[in-house]
Design an enzyme around this catalytic site. Structure first.
Site, PDB file in Angstrom:
ATOM      1  N   CYS A   5       0.845  -1.199   0.000  1.00 41.97           N
ATOM      2  CA  CYS A   5       0.000   0.000   0.000  1.00 41.97           C
ATOM      3  C   CYS A   5       0.879   1.248   0.000  1.00 41.97           C
ATOM      4  O   CYS A   5       1.812   1.362   0.804  1.00 41.97           O
ATOM      5  CB  CYS A   5      -0.906  -0.014   1.223  1.00 41.97           C
ATOM      6  SG  CYS A   5      -1.903   1.474   1.419  1.00 41.97           S
ATOM      7  N   CYS A  11      -0.209   5.869   7.272  1.00 44.19           N
ATOM      8  CA  CYS A  11      -1.428   5.373   7.918  1.00 44.19           C
ATOM      9  C   CYS A  11      -1.053   4.395   9.024  1.00 44.19           C
ATOM     10  O   CYS A  11      -0.222   3.519   8.832  1.00 44.19           O
ATOM     11  CB  CYS A  11      -2.307   4.679   6.872  1.00 44.19           C
ATOM     12  SG  CYS A  11      -3.753   3.873   7.552  1.00 44.19           S
ATOM     13  N   CYS A  14      -2.502  -0.326   9.515  1.00 48.63           N
ATOM     14  CA  CYS A  14      -1.846  -1.614   9.263  1.00 48.63           C
ATOM     15  C   CYS A  14      -0.467  -1.602   9.915  1.00 48.63           C
ATOM     16  O   CYS A  14       0.547  -1.317   9.267  1.00 48.63           O
ATOM     17  CB  CYS A  14      -1.748  -1.878   7.763  1.00 48.63           C
ATOM     18  SG  CYS A  14      -3.355  -2.099   6.975  1.00 48.63           S
ATOM     19  N   CYS A  87      -7.940   2.103  -0.073  1.00 50.09           N
ATOM     20  CA  CYS A  87      -7.361   1.392   1.059  1.00 50.09           C
ATOM     21  C   CYS A  87      -7.139  -0.045   0.614  1.00 50.09           C
ATOM     22  O   CYS A  87      -8.073  -0.700   0.131  1.00 50.09           O
ATOM     23  CB  CYS A  87      -8.302   1.446   2.264  1.00 50.09           C
ATOM     24  SG  CYS A  87      -7.786   0.391   3.639  1.00 50.09           S
ATOM     25  N   GLN A 211     -18.464  -9.679  11.862  1.00 47.58           N
ATOM     26  CA  GLN A 211     -17.033  -9.873  11.629  1.00 47.58           C
ATOM     27  C   GLN A 211     -16.651  -9.377  10.240  1.00 47.58           C
ATOM     28  O   GLN A 211     -17.356  -9.618   9.260  1.00 47.58           O
ATOM     29  CB  GLN A 211     -16.674 -11.351  11.774  1.00 47.58           C
ATOM     30  CG  GLN A 211     -16.779 -11.883  13.196  1.00 47.58           C
ATOM     31  CD  GLN A 211     -15.565 -11.529  14.053  1.00 47.58           C
ATOM     32  OE1 GLN A 211     -14.714 -10.734  13.658  1.00 47.58           O
ATOM     33  NE2 GLN A 211     -15.501 -12.123  15.236  1.00 47.58           N
ATOM     34  N   TYR A 240     -22.409 -12.902  24.952  1.00 53.27           N
ATOM     35  CA  TYR A 240     -21.944 -11.820  24.071  1.00 53.27           C
ATOM     36  C   TYR A 240     -22.326 -12.181  22.624  1.00 53.27           C
ATOM     37  O   TYR A 240     -21.496 -12.177  21.718  1.00 53.27           O
ATOM     38  CB  TYR A 240     -20.433 -11.622  24.185  1.00 53.27           C
ATOM     39  CG  TYR A 240     -19.911 -11.527  25.600  1.00 53.27           C
ATOM     40  CD1 TYR A 240     -19.902 -10.312  26.297  1.00 53.27           C
ATOM     41  CD2 TYR A 240     -19.423 -12.656  26.261  1.00 53.27           C
ATOM     42  CE1 TYR A 240     -19.419 -10.233  27.597  1.00 53.27           C
ATOM     43  CE2 TYR A 240     -18.940 -12.593  27.555  1.00 53.27           C
ATOM     44  CZ  TYR A 240     -18.941 -11.380  28.221  1.00 53.27           C
ATOM     45  OH  TYR A 240     -18.459 -11.313  29.511  1.00 53.27           O
ATOM     46  N   GLU A 261     -27.012 -10.853  25.003  1.00 53.41           N
ATOM     47  CA  GLU A 261     -26.250  -9.723  24.463  1.00 53.41           C
ATOM     48  C   GLU A 261     -26.770  -8.446  25.103  1.00 53.41           C
ATOM     49  O   GLU A 261     -27.987  -8.270  25.255  1.00 53.41           O
ATOM     50  CB  GLU A 261     -26.408  -9.678  22.942  1.00 53.41           C
ATOM     51  CG  GLU A 261     -26.060  -8.370  22.264  1.00 53.41           C
ATOM     52  CD  GLU A 261     -24.588  -8.016  22.412  1.00 53.41           C
ATOM     53  OE1 GLU A 261     -24.303  -6.827  22.689  1.00 53.41           O
ATOM     54  OE2 GLU A 261     -23.732  -8.909  22.253  1.00 53.41           O
ATOM     55  N   ASP A 309     -17.644 -14.978  23.551  1.00 50.60           N
ATOM     56  CA  ASP A 309     -16.919 -14.162  22.567  1.00 50.60           C
ATOM     57  C   ASP A 309     -16.985 -12.703  23.026  1.00 50.60           C
ATOM     58  O   ASP A 309     -17.692 -11.884  22.433  1.00 50.60           O
ATOM     59  CB  ASP A 309     -17.552 -14.349  21.184  1.00 50.60           C
ATOM     60  CG  ASP A 309     -16.751 -13.672  20.082  1.00 50.60           C
ATOM     61  OD1 ASP A 309     -15.678 -13.117  20.373  1.00 50.60           O
ATOM     62  OD2 ASP A 309     -17.215 -13.673  18.919  1.00 50.60           O
ATOM     63  N   CYS A 336     -10.451 -11.708  20.657  1.00 50.23           N
ATOM     64  CA  CYS A 336      -9.630 -10.875  19.772  1.00 50.23           C
ATOM     65  C   CYS A 336      -8.481 -10.245  20.556  1.00 50.23           C
ATOM     66  O   CYS A 336      -7.801  -9.353  20.051  1.00 50.23           O
ATOM     67  CB  CYS A 336     -10.477  -9.798  19.096  1.00 50.23           C
ATOM     68  SG  CYS A 336     -11.330  -8.712  20.256  1.00 50.23           S
TER      69      CYS A 336
END
Length: 380
Positions: A5, A11, A14, A87, A211, A240, A261, A309, A336
């Site tokens: 990129c 930026c 990433c 992007c 996701q 969740y 949730e 999650d 995550c």
């Protein structure tokens, strides 16, 4: 050096783009070995099927440059806009739409919002795509309801971006918030898009959590289901639960699903998704997962398997205590954030559970985040 990129140096989205993809995978696998790996076996990381153009949700902001309006990326560290006409991790469709919108906004004299002077209207644009169906949504976020020439703009938008199946305006009056607001108005289409994940249909609204890497999510969920070893007789807790993805996918192999949730809007989406798929063995509840798990323990409810999650901050100790009292045979912990996941695994270890195995997945190529799935079972 990975020059995938031209904006990579400017930026900060990433963070790992200076590494080869193989080195990125090694780095992320190392993170899992450093945290949950202290407590269980860590398997080889699953690479993303795509490492560019994988995002089904793209967020763009705009700024004035001379006599034109340009799209760009919001840099949260400096509260500034970095001009970028594309992007690399977003799709060609999203990049084309945001570029077309920049010209449309300028021709209609729609100016970017300045949070310091509170002048201008346009805060951001979010493009959402359904990988399996090809449906595309544009969410235009503004400072108030005074969007000019709405009908004429809508006609011009449909002509400039025929790939769009729906477009929505949302209003966010909070001076510091740039992205999707709560008040919304549909310009054309249904105001939602529908995707297919692991064979089930999911309606995605402007504010739905979904996701961002479709193909990798399918692989991750398939692994989670494999670890759950559902036979059709189990009572399952989906904590969740969001818009119901894991619970709905698991419902085909379970007797009954308790899905909880905190976000009422997500629960409304989840109920629609269950109805869309003809599923009646799942109950969605808008509540804090901690409170719901506690209510189940007070009722002496049976739970055989739990999917959890949580957000990046992980679970509260009170939720984990209530979960352990429910005594499911297997807990599938999707995270995550391997660091908070490891913290919670230690808590569950003290509560009678053993972390057996961790499967890392690269959900976000070039970014620093790592997704992992851990199986826990009850100790003898």
């Amino acid at each position: 050096m990975n020059h995938f990129c031209q904006y990579a140096k400017k930026c900060n989205s990433c963070q790992l783009c200076n590494l080869s993809y193989e080195d990125q995978l090694r780095h992320k696998e190392h993170i899992c070995r450093k945290y949950p790996g202290k407590l269980c076996t860590v398997k080889k990381i699953t690479p993303s099927p795509r490492i560019t153009g994988y995002r089904n949700k793209a967020q763009f902001v705009y700024k004035r440059e001379g006599k034109r309006l340009v799209s760009g990326l919001y840099k949260s560290a400096t509260h500034s806009v970095m001009a970028a006409d594309h992007c690399a991790i977003c799709t060609d469709t999203a990049n084309a739409i945001t570029a077309a919108l920049a010209k449309l906004f300028y021709s209609f004299k729609v100016m970017p919002y300045d949070p310091y002077t509170e002048r201008g209207w346009l805060k951001s644009v979010v493009i959402r795509e359904a990988a399996a169906t090809g449906e595309v949504m544009a969410v235009i976020n503004g400072a108030d309801k005074s969007f000019p020439a709405k009908r004429t703009f809508t006609t011009a938008l449909q002509k400039a971006c025929p790939m769009l199946t729906t477009a929505v305006i949302t209003v966010n009056r909070d001076r510091t918030k740039l992205f999707t607001g709560k008040q919304s108005e549909v310009l054309f289409g249904s105001g939602t898009i529908t995707d297919i994940l692991c064979g089930e249909k999911f309606i995605i609204s402007p504010t739905s959590f979904y996701q961002i890497n479709h193909d990798q999510t399918e692989q991750l969920y398939q692994k989670a289901l494999e670890l759950a070893e559902l036979s059709g007789n189990e009572i399952v807790l989906d904590a969740y639960s969001g818009i119901g993805t894991i619970g709905i996918i698991a419902s085909r192999k379970a007797k009954f699903i308790h899905a909880v949730e905190l976000n009422p809007a997500a629960i409304a989406d989840a109920k629609r998704n269950a109805q869309l798929n003809g599923i009646d063995n799942i109950r969605f509840t808008a509540a804090d997962s901690r409170d719901y798990a506690k209510r189940l323990t007070e009722k002496d409810a049976r739970v055989d398997v739990a999917f959890i999650d949580p957000p990046r901050a992980g679970c509260t100790s009170s939720f984990l205590n209530s979960l352990a009292k429910l005594s499911p045979d297997r807990i599938i912990y999707i995270s995550c954030n391997p660091e908070t996941q490891a913290r919670d695994l230690r808590v569950l270890g003290r509560l009678g559970y053993r972390a057996e195995v961790c499967y890392p997945f690269d959900m976000f190529p070039h970014a620093n985040h790592t997704e992992s799935v851990v199986l826990l079972t009850k100790k003898d």
